[in-house]
Design a protein around this motif. Sequence first.
Motif, PDB file in Angstrom:
ATOM      1  N   VAL A  32       0.849  -1.194   0.000  1.00  0.00           N
ATOM      2  CA  VAL A  32       0.000   0.000   0.000  1.00  0.00           C
ATOM      3  C   VAL A  32       0.883   1.242   0.000  1.00  0.00           C
ATOM      4  N   VAL A  33       0.465   2.288  -0.705  1.00  0.00           N
ATOM      5  CA  VAL A  33       1.103   3.599  -0.610  1.00  0.00           C
ATOM      6  C   VAL A  33       0.061   4.580  -0.067  1.00  0.00           C
ATOM      7  N   ILE A  34       0.454   5.320   0.962  1.00  0.00           N
ATOM      8  CA  ILE A  34      -0.411   6.348   1.574  1.00  0.00           C
ATOM      9  C   ILE A  34       0.213   7.693   1.241  1.00  0.00           C
ATOM     10  N   SER A  35      -0.478   8.509   0.450  1.00  0.00           N
ATOM     11  CA  SER A  35       0.084   9.793   0.007  1.00  0.00           C
ATOM     12  C   SER A  35      -0.711  10.951   0.577  1.00  0.00           C
ATOM     13  N   GLY A  36      -0.034  12.085   0.706  1.00  0.00           N
ATOM     14  CA  GLY A  36      -0.670  13.296   1.230  1.00  0.00           C
ATOM     15  C   GLY A  36       0.390  14.299   1.619  1.00  0.00           C
ATOM     16  N   GLU A  37      -0.030  15.514   1.872  1.00  0.00           N
ATOM     17  CA  GLU A  37       0.903  16.548   2.303  1.00  0.00           C
ATOM     18  C   GLU A  37       1.430  16.222   3.697  1.00  0.00           C
ATOM     19  N   PRO A  38       2.628  16.742   4.038  1.00  0.00           N
ATOM     20  CA  PRO A  38       3.138  16.530   5.402  1.00  0.00           C
ATOM     21  C   PRO A  38       2.135  17.014   6.442  1.00  0.00           C
ATOM     22  N   ASP A  80       5.351  -7.978  11.194  1.00  0.00           N
ATOM     23  CA  ASP A  80       4.228  -8.208  10.278  1.00  0.00           C
ATOM     24  C   ASP A  80       4.113  -7.120   9.207  1.00  0.00           C
ATOM     25  N   VAL A  81       4.259  -5.851   9.634  1.00  0.00           N
ATOM     26  CA  VAL A  81       4.097  -4.722   8.709  1.00  0.00           C
ATOM     27  C   VAL A  81       5.337  -3.837   8.795  1.00  0.00           C
ATOM     28  N   LEU A  82       5.931  -3.545   7.646  1.00  0.00           N
ATOM     29  CA  LEU A  82       7.098  -2.675   7.581  1.00  0.00           C
ATOM     30  C   LEU A  82       6.704  -1.396   6.846  1.00  0.00           C
ATOM     31  N   GLY A  83       6.729  -0.275   7.554  1.00  0.00           N
ATOM     32  CA  GLY A  83       6.390   1.006   6.949  1.00  0.00           C
ATOM     33  C   GLY A  83       7.640   1.743   6.529  1.00  0.00           C
ATOM     34  N   ILE A  84       7.657   2.258   5.319  1.00  0.00           N
ATOM     35  CA  ILE A  84       8.777   3.067   4.815  1.00  0.00           C
ATOM     36  C   ILE A  84       8.207   4.437   4.481  1.00  0.00           C
ATOM     37  N   GLU A  85       8.563   5.420   5.309  1.00  0.00           N
ATOM     38  CA  GLU A  85       7.979   6.760   5.184  1.00  0.00           C
ATOM     39  C   GLU A  85       8.853   7.670   4.335  1.00  0.00           C
ATOM     40  N   GLU A  86       8.201   8.667   3.729  1.00  0.00           N
ATOM     41  CA  GLU A  86       8.856   9.657   2.857  1.00  0.00           C
ATOM     42  C   GLU A  86       9.640   8.957   1.755  1.00  0.00           C
ATOM     43  N   VAL A  87       8.963   8.045   1.063  1.00  0.00           N
ATOM     44  CA  VAL A  87       9.636   7.230   0.048  1.00  0.00           C
ATOM     45  C   VAL A  87      10.168   8.083  -1.106  1.00  0.00           C
ATOM     46  N   GLN A  88       9.637   9.293  -1.288  1.00  0.00           N
ATOM     47  CA  GLN A  88      10.124  10.161  -2.364  1.00  0.00           C
ATOM     48  C   GLN A  88      11.569  10.594  -2.141  1.00  0.00           C
ATOM     49  N   LEU A  89      12.101  10.379  -0.907  1.00  0.00           N
ATOM     50  CA  LEU A  89      13.487  10.753  -0.597  1.00  0.00           C
ATOM     51  C   LEU A  89      14.472   9.614  -0.850  1.00  0.00           C
ATOM     52  N   LEU A  90      14.006   8.431  -1.220  1.00  0.00           N
ATOM     53  CA  LEU A  90      14.900   7.293  -1.441  1.00  0.00           C
ATOM     54  C   LEU A  90      15.815   7.551  -2.635  1.00  0.00           C
ATOM     55  N   SER A 131       4.195   8.870   1.116  1.00  0.00           N
ATOM     56  CA  SER A 131       4.869   9.842   0.251  1.00  0.00           C
ATOM     57  C   SER A 131       4.100  11.148   0.244  1.00  0.00           C
ATOM     58  N   THR A 132       4.727  12.155  -0.304  1.00  0.00           N
ATOM     59  CA  THR A 132       4.025  13.403  -0.595  1.00  0.00           C
ATOM     60  C   THR A 132       3.026  13.128  -1.717  1.00  0.00           C
ATOM     61  N   PRO A 133       2.151  14.088  -2.076  1.00  0.00           N
ATOM     62  CA  PRO A 133       1.198  13.831  -3.160  1.00  0.00           C
ATOM     63  C   PRO A 133       1.883  13.245  -4.384  1.00  0.00           C
ATOM     64  N   LEU A 134       1.262  12.244  -4.980  1.00  0.00           N
ATOM     65  CA  LEU A 134       1.911  11.466  -6.028  1.00  0.00           C
ATOM     66  C   LEU A 134       2.260  12.290  -7.257  1.00  0.00           C
ATOM     67  N   ASP A 135       1.550  13.392  -7.481  1.00  0.00           N
ATOM     68  CA  ASP A 135       1.882  14.202  -8.658  1.00  0.00           C
ATOM     69  C   ASP A 135       3.153  15.020  -8.464  1.00  0.00           C
ATOM     70  N   SER A 136       3.744  14.968  -7.249  1.00  0.00           N
ATOM     71  CA  SER A 136       4.965  15.737  -6.988  1.00  0.00           C
ATOM     72  C   SER A 136       6.193  14.849  -6.772  1.00  0.00           C
ATOM     73  N   VAL A 137       6.047  13.525  -6.825  1.00  0.00           N
ATOM     74  CA  VAL A 137       7.190  12.645  -6.585  1.00  0.00           C
ATOM     75  C   VAL A 137       8.020  12.510  -7.853  1.00  0.00           C
ATOM     76  N   PRO A 138       9.331  12.197  -7.736  1.00  0.00           N
ATOM     77  CA  PRO A 138      10.169  12.005  -8.925  1.00  0.00           C
ATOM     78  C   PRO A 138       9.644  10.849  -9.780  1.00  0.00           C
ATOM     79  N   PRO A 139       9.915  10.873 -11.087  1.00  0.00           N
ATOM     80  CA  PRO A 139       9.417   9.813 -11.975  1.00  0.00           C
ATOM     81  C   PRO A 139       9.832   8.408 -11.536  1.00  0.00           C
ATOM     82  N   SER A 140      11.077   8.264 -11.052  1.00  0.00           N
ATOM     83  CA  SER A 140      11.525   6.931 -10.643  1.00  0.00           C
ATOM     84  C   SER A 140      10.729   6.434  -9.441  1.00  0.00           C
TER      85      SER A 140
END
Length: 545
Positions: free
Chosen positions: A308-314, A360-370, A394-403
Amino acid sequence: MRPEIALSWKRSALSGLEPSSTPDADPCSDLDGSSRLLQAARPILTEMEAQIQGTGFCVLLADRDCRIVARLFDGARVERMIDAAGAVLGTRFGEDCVGTTALGTPLEIRRGVVIHRDEHYLERFKDFSCYGHPIVHPATRRVEGILDMTGIAARANPLFAPFLARAARDIERRLLEGSRVSQQRLVDAFQRISPQNQLAVTAIGEDIHLSNRVALDLLQVADHATLRSMVADLRPDQSKTARIRLSSGEAALVQADYVAGTEGGAVFVVRPEHRTTTPIRRGRLASSSVLQRSRSELARLRDTREPVVISGEPGTGRTTAIRDLAGDKSLVCMDAAGIALDGTQRWLDRLVTLASGSVDVLGIEEVQLLPESMQPLLAKMLESEAGPRIVLTSTPLDSVPPSVAGLVGRCSGQVVLPPLRQRSREFADIAQAILDSLEPGLRLTASTIEALVAREWPGNLAELSVVLRTAVRRRTSANITVSDLPESYRTPPRVTRLAGRERAERQAIIDALQECGGNKVHAANALGISRSTLYTRMRALDITG
């Protein structure tokens, strides 16, 4: 040069004007002939038109934005001179547009002033002598307009100043009477409908708010802001019908009727559609249509293993959403922002260890910074059926890098959290829920909620939590009032209806006061205005401190 004239010249220069400037004419062609100011001034102007005959003068009336809304002349020659000077109907004559005049300067200093010949900032006005006096509403103390007398310099007469001041006072008196009439018209319109006790009826004016018992039970504070916005573009006696969603989550059909003879007053009839909705539970965040979809999606995904990806502003509650998704399962979160502190290899080693562990669940936050070097590994983890369930934020999906967009595209579950500024209908419940979590038993007043709703909230829920935590520390009673809020958040409800120029001016004064530690003398110097002008503008723009 008199001090008030010297300060006016300084303000004019700071606005980018030069004495030789020819201001751009930008007359407004859509003046409201039924405005409260014109209704109050019309009988006075009729008397003045007869009284100025033979004087060689003209009378100009400007509104609170310093836009000329009425003109009287002693003959065609004076009218031609005024037209040539650019003082036509609909033209703005503020100091920022035309420099020192008896229209713009009285608006700045909030008192009558004589501008004689060379005291005008622009060369084009130096053949005139002018007398200007502000028209201040006796109840609100707000400048509603400016009354001006202008003539050729050779005919200047100091006796015209008290004549103009008396006329301004007569208009002020009629403004006060008009306010009472305006309120009575709104009450009458409300009473014509409210006996139908099966309907929710509420009337909202500039300084009055009426509701019947059904409306009191149905509507919340945030709903009032929604209703106000419905009549923003209506003309007197116009109506509008629209479907809205109330703070309770219930859909309703609203008929809004603008009441003629009032300042933005309207009567609203609200008919709930009685659809089945999820009730709001105190202590939890309320549901808007966007948020409801987000919560429904989280509930659906809770018992699956899909990534799952959860997106939104900080600050929109992404971490809380991860916890909600995990439920009673074991959860560990890693923040990609930590790569800058821990180093790439150390952070990556911990990720691999957790992925091969028993969590059971591994959360990776601010994935746009990877960094791109890590993304292939994470892509394999998302595709693998072994190991923990992966949840990204992540931040809103329309603002993340293409990769990164390609990476989150591998997540079959996607949840979007709306920003706080888009949740005005449920804002009161959100704020109260946060307040309950800080200290149960406290209550936000209606004025406090309206002040908070007016903010943009770039920090979203996180920012609101900080503001309310500060207010809890400052409070003097069980009610959180506007004065308990941090100073920059004490936006009065009227400020939300200010024009763009007034909003910009208000923010400039607030910034100057903050930079000068609240010292008004230093703030006035930084702004290039006198201390008395600063006090005047602070009162007019509802700035406390």
